[in-house]
Design an enzyme around this catalytic site. Structure first.
Site, mmCIF file in Angstrom:
data_model
loop_
_atom_site.group_PDB
_atom_site.id
_atom_site.type_symbol
_atom_site.label_atom_id
_atom_site.label_comp_id
_atom_site.label_asym_id
_atom_site.label_seq_id
_atom_site.Cartn_x
_atom_site.Cartn_y
_atom_site.Cartn_z
ATOM 1 N N ASN A 10 -33.534 6.315 28.336
ATOM 2 C CA ASN A 10 -32.761 6.730 27.233
ATOM 3 C C ASN A 10 -31.418 7.419 27.475
ATOM 4 O OD1 ASN A 10 -32.206 8.094 24.870
ATOM 5 N ND2 ASN A 10 -34.091 9.414 24.681
ATOM 6 N N ARG A 89 -34.844 2.777 25.215
ATOM 7 C CA ARG A 89 -34.767 3.248 23.883
ATOM 8 C C ARG A 89 -33.593 3.009 23.207
ATOM 9 N NH1 ARG A 89 -32.554 8.990 21.689
ATOM 10 N NH2 ARG A 89 -33.139 8.853 19.333
ATOM 11 N N HIS A 178 -36.243 7.989 14.614
ATOM 12 C CA HIS A 178 -37.691 8.631 15.437
ATOM 13 C C HIS A 178 -38.827 7.682 15.092
ATOM 14 C CE1 HIS A 178 -35.722 12.788 14.591
ATOM 15 N NE2 HIS A 178 -35.506 12.481 15.783
ATOM 16 N N ARG A 239 -27.086 19.758 12.830
ATOM 17 C CA ARG A 239 -26.758 18.830 11.595
ATOM 18 C C ARG A 239 -27.256 19.505 10.309
ATOM 19 N NH1 ARG A 239 -30.106 14.442 14.688
ATOM 20 N NH2 ARG A 239 -28.591 13.703 16.165
ATOM 21 N N GLU A 384 -43.029 9.520 23.158
ATOM 22 C CA GLU A 384 -42.256 8.496 22.877
ATOM 23 C C GLU A 384 -41.972 7.577 24.376
ATOM 24 O OE1 GLU A 384 -38.826 9.350 20.313
ATOM 25 O OE2 GLU A 384 -39.137 11.098 21.032
#
Length: 398
Positions: A10, A89, A178, A239, A384
């Site tokens: 990732n 990913r 996601h 964010r 994940e």
């Protein structure tokens, strides 16, 4: 244990996370995190058998150097010959991919074409893929896209209310992210509850430094809070989430900031950090809120309130609500955030069980609401890396 292991990568712009997994058992044999890539003090930290070791990457402080150091570590422990494939990913596959794929030149070209949709992530993902192809020569590489799971969203969910020519010309639409986590958690939630996922109406909240929520019906994504980029939707660690687009012109007019500077501000200096003026870490915010810190208290309330509003709206997309599922670092561990959200959502038939809510932390799955015969709230840890490993093993024929 399988004879062949899967290496999961990732890659961020200045980081690389890696894990070596047995895709059958889910066991992680080795993990690593490379940081400060492209800087002179870049380093990588390995974790194996509970022990950590930090190695300098000064000789080659980039993604290729990090993957090379990873190979050396695997060789040291006799694991290199057991790697059967590499799973990556990849943040955005745009509309090109609705499932994971074996990587070839056509896939690389498609990922590159999607760079305008994920300018911070896709270039780093490509660096990781090319580094793996160079270092682990001959092994199959698989791309697992964050956006793929949400390709089942209907047009009325993904279309922005702007002139349609921008969608036709630039693929400007809502994509969501996601997706790998949602796919894993949807399956696990159905299994945990003893239900058929194809008959469950779920709203899943993936809450971490990046946070989003999705509506799942018949095992498929119907809507999600993130949009063209991960900036849309919930309040997150740094964010802002949703805001009036005119904030851009307002800030430009009143501060002299340029578009990119404002974009950076909304991505990196806002959210929990901006409101609390303390931290983007929910644990720190909760600690300071307990001491009465005004900014921390407000940040937590805004975070929970915005999420609760989204849960209600996602219930519309799911056609009702059978299960509200919490996952991700905050979703799995913050009993306080879950309590606030469930409290806001009592009108949906949810009633918090405080004892169960406290028990469902630190990797423990569990229903956290009273049995009212209606909807339940449940905590399901995400994985994940295992999802990526399983896709990689399947597509590689391992």
């Amino acid at each position: 244990m399988s004879d062949k292991l899967i290496l999961v990568l990732n890659c961020g712009s200045s980081s690389l996370k890696g894990a070596v997994l047995d895709s059958a058992s889910g066991e992680v044999l080795l993990s690593c995190l490379a940081e400060k890539l492209n800087l002179s003090d870049a380093f990588i930290t390995f974790k194996i058998n509970g022990e950590k070791e930090q190695v300098s990457l000064a000789a080659q402080p980039n993604h290729t150097g990090a993957v090379g150091a990873l190979l050396a570590e695997l060789q040291k422990h006799g694991l290199d010959s057991r790697i059967g494939a590499v799973g990556h990913r990849v943040v955005s596959g745009g509309e090109a991919y609705s499932e994971s794929v074996l990587i070839d030149e056509q896939v690389l070209a498609a990922v590159e074409k999607c760079i305008p949709l994920a300018p911070l992530h896709n270039p780093a993902n490509l660096l990781g893929i090319r580094a793996a192809q160079d270092i682990f020569k001959g092994l199959p590489n698989v791309a697992v896209f964050d956006t793929a799971f949400h390709q089942t969203m209907p047009a009325h969910a993904y279309t922005y209310a702007i002139p349609r020519r921008f969608y036709r010309d630039f693929s400007l639409r809502r994509y969501g992210f996601h997706g790998t986590s949602y796919r894993f958690v949807a399956d696990e939630a159905a299994r945990f509850l003893g239900k058929d996922k194809n008959s469950l109406r779920m709203v899943i909240a993936h809450l971490g430094n990046g946070a989003s929520v999705a509506a799942i019906k018949n095992g498929e994504s119907q809507d999600t809070s993130m949009g063209l980029t991960p900036l849309e939707g919930l309040v997150m660690g740094t964010r802002s989430g949703d805001l009036d687009p005119s904030v851009f012109s307002f800030l430009a007019d009143n501060t002299g900031l340029g578009i990119q500077e404002i974009t950076d501000l909304l991505n990196k200096q806002s959210g929990l950090l901006g409101i609390s003026e303390l931290s983007n870490d929910c644990r720190t915010i909760e600690e300071e809120a307990a001491k009465g810190h005004e900014g921390a208290l407000l940040a937590l309330e805004i975070f929970a309130y915005r999420l609760a509003k989204y849960v209600a709206s996602m219930a519309v997309a799911a056609g009702g609500l059978d299960a509200l599922v919490f996952t991700g670092g905050i979703g799995e561990n913050s009993a306080l955030v879950r309590a606030k959200v469930v409290g806001y959502c009592e009108f949906l038939g949810l009633k918090l069980n405080e004892e169960k809510n406290l028990a469902a932390r630190f990797g423990n799955a569990g229903v956290i609401t009273e049995d009212t015969g209606g909807a339940v709230a449940v905590v399901i840890p995400t994985n994940e890396e295992l999802m990526i490993a399983q896709d990689t093993a399947r597509l590689s024929g391992l």
